[in-house]
Design a protein around this motif. Sequence first.
Motif: not given
Length: 382
Positions: A362-382
């Motif tokens: 809602x407030x557009x100022x950013x510095x050193x902190x860009x907007x993001x969309x995050x892609x989370x990939x789940x992996x089976x361990x072991x």
Amino acid sequence: MAPNYMPSMNFFYRLIAIFSLLGLANGLLFMASIRTRRSVWQGMGFCLTAAAGTAFFNWYTFAYIHYGQWMLWVAYLAVGIMIASLLIAPFFFLLAVFRAFGKGRRFIGRMAWGITCLAVLFGTTGAIRGNMQEVTEHVEISSSELPEAWDGFKIAEISDTHVGPYYTNRNLPEDFLIARREGAQMIALTGDLIDDVRVMPETARILTGENGNFPYGIIFVWGNHEYYRNKKYIADELKTTPVTLLQNNHVVLTRGGKALYIAGTDYPFAADEWIRITKERNMADKAFSGIPEGAPVILLAHHSDFIREGVRHKAIITLTGHTHGMQTGFMGQPILTPYVYTRGLYRAGPWYGYVSRGTGGWFPFRWGCSREITIITLRRKG
């Protein structure tokens, strides 16, 4: 019909008052630095400019819907003035001290105007870059509790869009397109979806059209701004869509005959920290109620404090937002950290938490902190 778009006017009045006082303080410090008859008028100008910039920012929040892109650039300048008002006071104080020790008036005057111009440029650039730049973050985690059938499952987290003057319904489909291209099979909307309820019907139509593009659909949890803007109306609009709304409950997804639980919590309003922690615990307990012990769970929440609850309930990962990453940072780290979990990936043993920097704002100022969309990939361990 959409209700009148009237977010808390008291907030905007307070904002104007605060920045008017900042402008007045800056003006007085400027006058103390220059000490000429003309500096009185120039000092008053600092107060009026700060008030006018803040008033325009507030006005644009309501009026943007009637204007084109050109007005957005004026809003960026207004934000630049607001940021400058915050930054220049300590520099003006130092100049006033130098002047008290007999330093040259002309030199100090040039310094004062130079600092002011640089501060406005910094603030305006931060508003433009902050609103226009978005990064696709990739997070991959592994868990021994994840069934083999869910190995490689991708979730796109979209958080804190604040659909309104700076992140619009033109931006939302663009992020869904990024999620599809990245191979996301589910969208997690972790709160603060919308600020301008006048455009909520269009947002609902976008969500309806996009839901079918993801095999496991769109799942949404409440943020604090939905409460500020008219939660009942937003809920009624969401009910017209196939979006799954979680509020201290869960759903079960199946793949290859194996279950993956998605739990979601409400927003824990409370001024007192201990009351909020208690509410978070109760909300999480309700969300996890009925999930078998040892079952794989993803927790969705708006407030980043719920990472603590995700760890307590052994969620594979807790996806949150709310903090906007503090919108400022240095060397990849937030400058201010009032939250326990502020941005990025956290780990506690085999359990994870993630705090989005926000897909909009809602407030557009950013510095050193860009907007993001995050892609989370789940992996089976072991």
